[in-house]
Motif scaffolding. Sequence first.
Motif, mmCIF file in Angstrom:
data_model
loop_
_atom_site.group_PDB
_atom_site.id
_atom_site.type_symbol
_atom_site.label_atom_id
_atom_site.label_comp_id
_atom_site.label_asym_id
_atom_site.label_seq_id
_atom_site.Cartn_x
_atom_site.Cartn_y
_atom_site.Cartn_z
ATOM 1 N N LEU A 17 33.314 40.421 32.228
ATOM 2 C CA LEU A 17 32.986 40.240 30.799
ATOM 3 C C LEU A 17 31.748 41.077 30.337
ATOM 4 C CD1 LEU A 17 34.384 39.111 28.805
ATOM 5 C CD2 LEU A 17 33.484 37.365 28.995
ATOM 6 N N SER A 18 30.901 40.707 31.210
ATOM 7 C CA SER A 18 29.562 41.097 31.534
ATOM 8 C C SER A 18 29.257 42.382 32.365
ATOM 9 C CB SER A 18 28.395 39.719 31.776
ATOM 10 O OG SER A 18 28.131 38.491 31.611
ATOM 11 N N ARG A 19 29.984 42.838 32.125
ATOM 12 C CA ARG A 19 29.701 44.450 32.988
ATOM 13 C C ARG A 19 28.792 43.913 34.135
ATOM 14 N NH1 ARG A 19 32.826 44.797 28.918
ATOM 15 N NH2 ARG A 19 32.794 46.106 27.549
ATOM 16 N N ALA A 20 28.621 42.757 34.824
ATOM 17 C CA ALA A 20 27.918 43.270 36.217
ATOM 18 C C ALA A 20 28.217 43.354 37.063
ATOM 19 C CB ALA A 20 27.519 41.189 35.901
ATOM 20 N N ASP A 21 29.620 43.605 37.336
ATOM 21 C CA ASP A 21 30.275 44.811 38.799
ATOM 22 C C ASP A 21 29.824 45.576 38.047
ATOM 23 O OD1 ASP A 21 31.817 45.214 35.867
ATOM 24 O OD2 ASP A 21 33.909 44.418 37.350
ATOM 25 N N ARG A 22 29.418 46.649 36.568
ATOM 26 C CA ARG A 22 29.404 47.805 36.444
ATOM 27 C C ARG A 22 27.825 47.605 35.763
ATOM 28 N NH1 ARG A 22 34.011 47.256 32.597
ATOM 29 N NH2 ARG A 22 33.684 45.576 33.533
ATOM 30 N N PRO A 23 26.484 47.685 36.645
ATOM 31 C CA PRO A 23 25.162 47.876 36.397
ATOM 32 C C PRO A 23 24.872 48.924 35.968
ATOM 33 C CG PRO A 23 25.900 48.733 38.928
ATOM 34 C CD PRO A 23 26.916 48.520 37.835
ATOM 35 N N ALA A 60 35.481 49.346 38.055
ATOM 36 C CA ALA A 60 34.426 48.574 38.457
ATOM 37 C C ALA A 60 33.580 49.769 39.336
ATOM 38 C CB ALA A 60 34.301 47.546 38.403
ATOM 39 N N VAL A 61 32.682 49.265 39.940
ATOM 40 C CA VAL A 61 32.403 50.007 40.611
ATOM 41 C C VAL A 61 33.002 49.562 42.579
ATOM 42 C CG1 VAL A 61 29.808 50.590 42.508
ATOM 43 C CG2 VAL A 61 29.624 50.650 39.972
ATOM 44 N N LYS A 62 33.013 50.644 42.931
ATOM 45 C CA LYS A 62 33.798 49.415 44.301
ATOM 46 C C LYS A 62 32.842 49.244 45.020
ATOM 47 C CE LYS A 62 36.781 51.538 48.682
ATOM 48 N NZ LYS A 62 36.962 52.643 49.069
ATOM 49 N N ASP A 63 33.313 48.130 45.332
ATOM 50 C CA ASP A 63 33.030 47.049 46.310
ATOM 51 C C ASP A 63 31.064 46.664 45.687
ATOM 52 O OD1 ASP A 63 35.129 47.202 48.552
ATOM 53 O OD2 ASP A 63 33.723 49.078 49.314
ATOM 54 N N ASN A 64 31.283 46.830 44.630
ATOM 55 C CA ASN A 64 30.385 45.872 43.801
ATOM 56 C C ASN A 64 29.982 44.014 43.727
ATOM 57 O OD1 ASN A 64 31.782 44.457 41.742
ATOM 58 N ND2 ASN A 64 32.781 45.471 41.648
ATOM 59 N N TRP A 65 28.934 43.949 43.967
ATOM 60 C CA TRP A 65 28.878 42.183 44.315
ATOM 61 C C TRP A 65 29.278 40.747 43.834
ATOM 62 C CZ3 TRP A 65 26.344 38.874 41.469
ATOM 63 C CH2 TRP A 65 26.254 38.534 39.992
ATOM 64 N N VAL A 66 29.863 41.262 43.050
ATOM 65 C CA VAL A 66 31.107 40.731 41.850
ATOM 66 C C VAL A 66 32.453 40.567 42.397
ATOM 67 C CG1 VAL A 66 31.620 40.285 40.036
ATOM 68 C CG2 VAL A 66 29.796 41.083 39.421
ATOM 69 N N ASP A 67 32.640 41.359 42.953
ATOM 70 C CA ASP A 67 33.418 41.205 44.035
ATOM 71 C C ASP A 67 33.860 41.169 45.251
ATOM 72 O OD1 ASP A 67 35.322 42.466 41.531
ATOM 73 O OD2 ASP A 67 35.047 44.614 41.955
ATOM 74 N N VAL A 68 32.936 41.163 45.655
ATOM 75 C CA VAL A 68 32.943 40.729 47.083
ATOM 76 C C VAL A 68 31.885 39.141 47.669
ATOM 77 C CG1 VAL A 68 31.674 42.058 49.552
ATOM 78 C CG2 VAL A 68 32.631 42.960 48.109
ATOM 79 N N TYR A 69 31.305 38.991 46.269
ATOM 80 C CA TYR A 69 30.323 38.263 47.008
ATOM 81 C C TYR A 69 29.820 36.730 45.858
ATOM 82 C CZ TYR A 69 28.259 41.504 50.459
ATOM 83 O OH TYR A 69 28.194 42.256 51.089
ATOM 84 N N ALA A 70 30.469 37.679 44.745
ATOM 85 C CA ALA A 70 30.355 36.158 43.745
ATOM 86 C C ALA A 70 31.643 35.105 44.264
ATOM 87 C CB ALA A 70 30.666 36.924 42.401
ATOM 88 N N PRO A 71 30.990 34.077 43.631
ATOM 89 C CA PRO A 71 32.054 32.396 43.521
ATOM 90 C C PRO A 71 33.165 32.707 43.187
ATOM 91 C CG PRO A 71 30.415 32.019 43.442
ATOM 92 C CD PRO A 71 29.898 33.198 43.422
ATOM 93 N N ALA A 72 34.718 32.237 43.684
ATOM 94 C CA ALA A 72 35.330 33.285 42.310
ATOM 95 C C ALA A 72 35.923 33.066 40.707
ATOM 96 C CB ALA A 72 36.620 32.602 43.521
#
Length: 320
Positions: free
Chosen positions: A35-41, A15-27
């Motif tokens: 699963l949708s690769r939202a952390d890898r746009p 995944a992209v480092k410090d992507n929005w999923v890992d930083v901002y999305a609710p746990a």
Amino acid sequence: MQEPAPTPDGQVADAVKDNWVDVYAPAWTRPYLRLSRADRPIGTWLLLLPCWWGLALSMLHDQRAGLHDLWIAVGCAIGAWLMRGAGCTWNDITDRGFDGQVERTRSRPIPAGQVTVRGAVIWMCAQSLLAFGILLTFNWAAIGLGVLALLPVAIYPFAKRFTWWPQVFLGLAFNWGALLAWTAHSGRLEAPAVVLYMAGIAWTLFYDTIYAHQDTEDDALIGIKSTARLFGDKTAAWLRRFLMATVGLMGLAVIYAVKPEASVLALVVALGGPWAMGWHMAWQLRGFDTEDNAKLLQLFRANRDTGVIPLVFFGAALLL
């Protein structure tokens, strides 16, 4: 099967480092967004850009643009995000037995135990239904093409089991938007869109062969086929062929699309798109190194810019 590789807070290895999923999305949403690769746009871009190519060339073809075309562009963007997510979810469902055996994919949500198969199926259906709702705002010809797109999407995850060319099936699925967006604007599928679609398939063979070289050792161990394994140390020569096919076919699509109505200047500017795209692909070739996985991933991700380049030229031609 090896145990899933531990990652901080369930993050996926590539995944992209410090992507929005890992930083901002609710746990609670993170496993599904991963699963949708939202952390890898990058995948969403690679699915979306052929849509915008098709829309731009369709407008150039008939020298007509309206507010509905703005909605087509926005609808394609939302639909690409949703269908890329649904497609990746389907891919991970079908590949769950393989992903746990490949170093790069062991941390994905299903093999890592973050999402059940049942939960993944429900999530895939939810994304697909939302995308279908957007598709229904287009004309009937585009709706029909959108439904047909499910066929290559469904087949792709199995292609690496029976052919050395699974990247062709990925190209068939990922570039379908060129056909759909052209048709959404014009109301009919025409030859320039088909040629543009073929150019996109050649481009997919280029970038996904680069991507697949990250997994050649693991793929060989578990019997997964790919163009990266097929080409081996001859990959650079094949990438040059895909580069030339991409530029040549896109140039032909531009000539077919622009020549009937637009000015000579618009044609020249639009042809600058595949020309500049080819130079960006050539730059990637200069940095291609099968032994450097970090570089391979960097080059793969650089294809967002590769695909944006012709779009800039098409947009400029529309203004002439």
